[in-house]
Design a protein around this motif. Structure first.
Motif, PDB file in Angstrom:
ATOM      1  N   LEU A 198       0.801  -1.206  -0.080  1.00 19.72           N
ATOM      2  CA  LEU A 198      -0.092   0.026   0.098  1.00 19.72           C
ATOM      3  C   LEU A 198       0.955   1.302  -0.061  1.00 19.72           C
ATOM      4  CD1 LEU A 198      -2.889   1.250   0.100  1.00 19.72           C
ATOM      5  CD2 LEU A 198      -2.702   1.164   2.557  1.00 19.72           C
ATOM      6  N   TRP A 199       2.093   1.256   0.813  1.00 27.51           N
ATOM      7  CA  TRP A 199       2.922   2.414   0.919  1.00 27.51           C
ATOM      8  C   TRP A 199       3.413   2.570  -0.588  1.00 27.51           C
ATOM      9  CZ3 TRP A 199       7.947   2.677  -0.413  1.00 27.51           C
ATOM     10  CH2 TRP A 199       8.802   3.899  -0.061  1.00 27.51           C
ATOM     11  N   GLY A 200       3.881   1.577  -1.238  1.00 23.93           N
ATOM     12  CA  GLY A 200       4.313   1.428  -2.556  1.00 23.93           C
ATOM     13  C   GLY A 200       3.525   2.146  -3.722  1.00 23.93           C
ATOM     14  N   LEU A 201       2.109   1.759  -3.390  1.00 23.21           N
ATOM     15  CA  LEU A 201       1.307   1.998  -4.431  1.00 23.21           C
ATOM     16  C   LEU A 201       0.769   3.692  -4.146  1.00 23.21           C
ATOM     17  CD1 LEU A 201      -1.426  -1.002  -4.495  1.00 23.21           C
ATOM     18  CD2 LEU A 201       0.426  -0.467  -6.096  1.00 23.21           C
ATOM     19  N   ARG A 202       1.216   4.120  -3.421  1.00 24.77           N
ATOM     20  CA  ARG A 202       1.212   5.557  -3.040  1.00 24.77           C
ATOM     21  C   ARG A 202       2.018   6.417  -3.437  1.00 24.77           C
ATOM     22  NH1 ARG A 202      -1.162   5.480   3.317  1.00 24.77           N
ATOM     23  NH2 ARG A 202      -3.374   5.419   2.879  1.00 24.77           N
ATOM     24  N   PRO A 369       4.477  13.572   6.096  1.00 26.32           N
ATOM     25  CA  PRO A 369       5.965  13.442   6.042  1.00 26.32           C
ATOM     26  C   PRO A 369       6.250  12.614   4.681  1.00 26.32           C
ATOM     27  CG  PRO A 369       4.952  12.893   8.297  1.00 26.32           C
ATOM     28  CD  PRO A 369       3.797  13.244   7.268  1.00 26.32           C
ATOM     29  N   SER A 370       7.276  13.100   4.164  1.00 23.40           N
ATOM     30  CA  SER A 370       7.881  12.394   2.909  1.00 23.40           C
ATOM     31  C   SER A 370       8.032  11.001   2.923  1.00 23.40           C
ATOM     32  CB  SER A 370       9.145  13.075   2.411  1.00 23.40           C
ATOM     33  OG  SER A 370       9.868  12.992   3.446  1.00 23.40           O
ATOM     34  N   GLY A 371       8.263  10.246   4.139  1.00 23.58           N
ATOM     35  CA  GLY A 371       8.360   8.766   4.336  1.00 23.58           C
ATOM     36  C   GLY A 371       7.224   8.121   4.394  1.00 23.58           C
ATOM     37  N   ASP A 372       6.080   8.676   4.420  1.00 18.63           N
ATOM     38  CA  ASP A 372       4.813   8.052   4.950  1.00 18.63           C
ATOM     39  C   ASP A 372       4.048   7.404   3.770  1.00 18.63           C
ATOM     40  OD1 ASP A 372       5.027   9.060   7.528  1.00 18.63           O
ATOM     41  OD2 ASP A 372       3.036   9.819   7.628  1.00 18.63           O
ATOM     42  N   THR A 373       4.446   8.327   2.346  1.00 19.78           N
ATOM     43  CA  THR A 373       4.031   7.370   1.356  1.00 19.78           C
ATOM     44  C   THR A 373       5.372   7.386   0.190  1.00 19.78           C
ATOM     45  OG1 THR A 373       3.246   9.502   0.042  1.00 19.78           O
ATOM     46  CG2 THR A 373       1.685   8.486   1.683  1.00 19.78           C
ATOM     47  N   ALA A 374       4.922   6.574  -0.705  1.00 21.22           N
ATOM     48  CA  ALA A 374       5.956   6.505  -1.887  1.00 21.22           C
ATOM     49  C   ALA A 374       6.174   7.855  -2.478  1.00 21.22           C
ATOM     50  CB  ALA A 374       5.886   5.406  -2.795  1.00 21.22           C
ATOM     51  N   PHE A 375       5.323   8.487  -2.497  1.00 21.24           N
ATOM     52  CA  PHE A 375       5.533   9.987  -2.982  1.00 21.24           C
ATOM     53  C   PHE A 375       6.365  10.893  -2.123  1.00 21.24           C
ATOM     54  CE2 PHE A 375       4.388  14.414  -3.474  1.00 21.24           C
ATOM     55  CZ  PHE A 375       4.232  14.776  -4.922  1.00 21.24           C
ATOM     56  N   GLY A 376       7.328  11.348  -2.622  1.00 20.71           N
ATOM     57  CA  GLY A 376       8.269  11.982  -1.543  1.00 20.71           C
ATOM     58  C   GLY A 376       8.748  13.303  -1.655  1.00 20.71           C
ATOM     59  N   GLU A 435      15.539  10.640  -9.562  1.00 20.17           N
ATOM     60  CA  GLU A 435      15.170  11.875  -8.681  1.00 20.17           C
ATOM     61  C   GLU A 435      13.672  11.985  -8.701  1.00 20.17           C
ATOM     62  OE1 GLU A 435      16.886  15.842  -9.488  1.00 20.17           O
ATOM     63  OE2 GLU A 435      18.250  14.861 -11.109  1.00 20.17           O
ATOM     64  N   ALA A 436      12.984  11.393  -9.523  1.00 21.52           N
ATOM     65  CA  ALA A 436      11.567  11.342  -9.465  1.00 21.52           C
ATOM     66  C   ALA A 436      10.807  10.903  -8.085  1.00 21.52           C
ATOM     67  CB  ALA A 436      10.822  10.954 -10.613  1.00 21.52           C
ATOM     68  N   PHE A 437      11.733   9.772  -7.812  1.00 25.27           N
ATOM     69  CA  PHE A 437      11.061   9.049  -6.397  1.00 25.27           C
ATOM     70  C   PHE A 437      12.146   9.623  -5.165  1.00 25.27           C
ATOM     71  CE2 PHE A 437      10.014   5.924  -9.847  1.00 25.27           C
ATOM     72  CZ  PHE A 437       8.651   5.901  -9.606  1.00 25.27           C
ATOM     73  N   GLY A 438      13.032  10.281  -5.554  1.00 22.76           N
ATOM     74  CA  GLY A 438      13.618  10.961  -4.515  1.00 22.76           C
ATOM     75  C   GLY A 438      14.221  10.150  -3.289  1.00 22.76           C
ATOM     76  N   ALA A 439      14.154  10.650  -2.069  1.00 23.39           N
ATOM     77  CA  ALA A 439      14.587   9.655  -1.034  1.00 23.39           C
ATOM     78  C   ALA A 439      14.160   8.360  -0.875  1.00 23.39           C
ATOM     79  CB  ALA A 439      14.492  10.480   0.253  1.00 23.39           C
ATOM     80  N   ASN A 440      12.898   8.215  -1.324  1.00 20.80           N
ATOM     81  CA  ASN A 440      12.281   7.044  -1.160  1.00 20.80           C
ATOM     82  C   ASN A 440      12.742   5.724  -2.175  1.00 20.80           C
ATOM     83  OD1 ASN A 440      10.526   7.646   0.862  1.00 20.80           O
ATOM     84  ND2 ASN A 440       9.029   8.603  -0.520  1.00 20.80           N
ATOM     85  N   TYR A 441      13.553   6.214  -3.083  1.00 24.66           N
ATOM     86  CA  TYR A 441      14.056   5.317  -4.037  1.00 24.66           C
ATOM     87  C   TYR A 441      14.612   3.928  -3.522  1.00 24.66           C
ATOM     88  CZ  TYR A 441      15.890   3.594  -8.458  1.00 24.66           C
ATOM     89  OH  TYR A 441      16.398   2.952  -9.494  1.00 24.66           O
TER      90      TYR A 441
END
Ligand SMILES: Cc1cc2nc3c(=O)[nH]c(=O)nc-3n(C[C@H](O)[C@H](O)[C@H](O)COP(=O)(O)OP(=O)(O)OC[C@H]3O[C@@H](n4cnc5c(N)ncnc54)[C@H](O)[C@@H]3O)c2cc1C
Length: 467
Positions: A198-202, A369-376, A435-441
Motif C-alpha cells: 500500500l505504501w508503494g502504491l501511494r 511526512p515524505s516517508g509516509d508514502t512513496a510520493f516523497g 530523482e522522481a522518487f527522491g529519498a524513497n528510491y
C-alpha cells in the motif's frame, strides 16, 4: 491468426505460435487484439496523438480473471508488458512497441459507500465518472484537475488536484487496492494486509503490478464550488507571475491554483490563472478578491459551479488527439530569476497551443511526512511544467526541442520530477527517474525486489529490483 512476432523483456524478438495466441485469446472474457484486427487501431491510440506505438497484443480485460491470465501469459513468455488505465499519460507509457498491453480501460465499475464515505473503483475509471458517482452523495476525493484523466495512473504516481490543499494528494486518500502482482497472484492490499505494498502504491507508479481496483477515502465537497479561469494581458506577464507567486504562497486549504502563460484564441500571449475554492462560497469570494483586483483581466470566468464542472474548466485547453510533449519539474519557490527565465523562453514559444504552468502543492499535501508514502516530494511548492501542443506531426522535432531547452534552462530553479509526467528509462535515463522518487528510491527498489523480482513491470518510470 498467423504466428506473431513479439518483443520480450530482454528487448529481443520472438515468435508466438498461432495456437499459443489463440489459447490466450480464449482464456479472456474480454477481447485480444493484434495488428490488423478490427478495433486494434483505436485500442493502440492514447490521449496524446504524438504517441504512436504498435503493440503485438492488446488484452482488453473485462475483469480480474482476464488480468490474472494476461499476467501469467506475459510471465510465461517473457513478454514486454505495459499497463493501461485511463490512457492519459503524456509520455504514453501505457502502450509499448511489440509487447503486450494489459488494457483495463473497459473495467469501469464504481461503488460508493456513502455511510463509510469510501468508494471503490476499477482500474479503467476516469475522474469524470468517479466524481459523477461520488457527487451524487455530496462526496469527493482529490483527483487531479482533468475529468478525462484515469484514476489509476494519477493515483499511483501521486495525484495533485483541486482538493489537494484540504485533503492531500489522491494517493494520500488511497485506503486499499486489489492488485495482480508479477507472480500472477491476486492480492488485497490495505493498512493491515500487505501494508508495504500500500505504501508503494501511494506514489511508486506502476512498478508493482496491475491494480484492478482502488478504494478511496471520500470527503464532503460542494456540490457547488467557486472556480474558473482568469486571463491577463502578456504585457503584464512579469507582474502577473510575481502576483501569482505571492498570492499562491499563503492561501487557505480550500483553495487550489494553477498559474502560467499561454496563448489566447486571437493568437496573443496571455497570463492565465485557474482556481477552485471548495469551502463556503461567501468566504471564497473574499479569498479570491485579490485575483480580481490584480488587473484588469482580459477575461474573468470565475463563478459558482458544480464541482463536476470545475473538473472540466481546463478541458478545452488540452483536448485529446493533439500532439503533446511535456517537461515537468518540482519547484519549491518561484524566484525572480525563475520568472525572468520563463519570460525569456516563453517569448520564443513555437506553437500557439503550448503553455507553461505551475500547479500548486502545499497545505495538506505538504503536511504528510515524505516517508509516509512513496510520493516523497512533500516540500515542493509547485509542479512546474511546459506542455507543448501542436497539430501537424511534421512539426514535432521543433516543438520538442523548444520544450527541452526551456526545461534545461529551468533546471537551476527546480528540484526533482513528477513521476506522472516522466517517460520510460529509454526516454529519460536512470538518474532522472531516481530523482522522481527522491529519498524513497531505495525503499521502493527493495519493495520491487519483493513483488517483481524479474522486473516484469518495467515499461514505466522503472525502479529495477535491487540485487
Ligand atoms: C491534460 C492532463 C491533465 C493532467 N492533470 C493532472 C493533474 O491535475 N494532477 C496530476 O497529478 N496529474 C495530472 N496529469 C498527469 C496524470 O496524472 C498522468 O498522465 C497519469 O499517468 C494518467 O493516468 P492514466 O491512468 O490516465 O494513464 P495511463 O496512460 O493509462 O497510465 C499511465 C501509467 O500508469 C500506470 N498504470 C495505469 N493503470 C494502471 C493499473 N491499473 N495498474 C498499474 N499501473 C497502472 C502504468 O505504468 C502506465 O504506464 C494530467 C495529464 C494530462 C494529459
Amino acid at each position: 491468426m498467423p504466428d506473431l512476432p513479439v518483443m520480450t523483456t530482454r528487448e529481443t524478438d520472438m515468435i508466438l505460435g498461432e495456437a499459443t495466441v489463440q489459447g490466450f485469446k480464449t482464456s479472456l472474457r474480454g477481447s485480444l487484439l493484434c495488428p490488423g484486427d478490427a478495433g486494434y487501431e483505436d485500442a493502440r491510440k492514447v490521449w496524446n496523438a504524438n504517441v504512436d506505438k504498435w503493440p503485438a497484443l492488446i488484452a482488453c480485460c473485462a475483469g480480474v480473471a482476464d488480468v490474472i491470465n494476461a499476467v501469467h501469459f506475459a510471465r510465461t513468455h517473457h513478454l514486454l508488458v505495459s499497463v493501461r488505465g485511463g490512457g492519459h499519460n503524456i509520455p504514453g507509457n501505457c502502450v509499448c512497441h511489440g509487447g503486450l498491453v494489459i488494457d483495463l480501460s473497459r473495467m469501469r465499475g464504481i461503488r460508493v459507500d456513502p455511510m463509510r464515505r469510501t468508494a471503490r473503483a476499477e482500474g479503467g475509471v476516469k475522474w469524470g465518472a468517479f466524481d459523477h458517482e461520488t457527487q451524487a452523495f455530496g462526496l469527493a476525493t482529490p483527483g487531479g484537475t482533468d475529468a478525462d484523466t484515469g484514476i489509476a495512473g494519477l493515483t499511483l504516481g501521486g495525484g495533485i488536484g483541486w482538493l489537494s490543499g484540504k485533503y492531500g494528494l489522491a494517493c494520500d486518500n488511497l485506503i486499499a487496492a486489489d492488485i495482480v502482482t508479477a507472480d500472477g497472484q491476486f492480492r488485497h492490499v490495505n493498512a493491515s494486509e500487505h501494508p508495504d505494498l500500500l505504501w508503494g502504491l501511494r506514489g511508486g507508479g506502476g512498478n508493482f503490478g496491475v491494480v484492478t481496483s482502488f478504494a478511496y477515502q471520500l470527503h464532503p465537497v460542494g456540490p457547488l464550488v467557486l472556480a474558473g479561469i482568469v486571463f491577463y494581458p502578456f504585457a503584464q506577464a512579469r507582474e502577473f507571475l510575481r502576483f501569482y507567486r505571492d498570492f499562491s504562497r499563503q492561501i487557505p486549504d480550500e483553495l487550489n491554483t494553477i498559474g502560467g502563460l499561454g496563448t489566447a484564441h486571437d493568437g496573443a500571449k496571455v497570463g492565465v490563472m485557474a482556481v477552485c475554492y471548495s469551502g463556503s462560497l461567501e468566504e471564497g469570494e473574499r479569498v479570491l478578491r485579490p485575483i480580481r483586483e490584480f488587473g484588469p483581466p482580459l477575461a474573468d470566468h470565475i463563478q459558482t459551479m458544480p464541482y463536476t464542472a470545475a473538473q472540466q474548466i481546463l478541458a478545452p485547453l488540452a483536448p485529446a488527439g493533439r500532439h503533446y510533449y511535456i517537461k515537468s519539474h518540482f519547484i519549491r519557490e518561484i524566484s525572480d530569476g525563475a520568472i525572468d527565465t520563463m519570460l525569456a523562453h516563453f517569448a520564443t514559444v513555437t506553437s500557439p497551443l503550448s503553455a507553461m504552468i505551475f500547479q500548486q502543492l502545499g497545505n495538506a499535501a505538504s503536511r504528510v511526512p515524505s516517508g509516509d508514502t512513496a510520493f516523497g516530494h512533500r516540500n515542493a511548492g509547485y509542479e512546474w511544467a511546459t506542455l507543448s501542443a501542436w497539430l501537424d506531426p511534421a512539426e514535432s522535432a521543433g516543438h520538442i526541442q523548444w520544450t527541452r531547452e526551456f526545461s534545461q534552462a529551468m533546471r537551476p530553479f527546480t528540484q526533482g520530477f513528477y513521476v506522472n509526467q516522466v517517460g520510460t528509462e529509454a526516454d529519460e535515463g536512470v538518474d532522472l527517474i531516481r530523482e522522481a522518487f527522491g529519498a524513497n528510491y531505495q525503499r521502493l527498489a527493495d519493495l520491487k525486489r519483493k513483488y517483481d523480482p524479474t522486473n516484469l513491470f518495467r515499461h514505466n518510470q522503472n525502479i529495477p529490483p535491487t540485487v
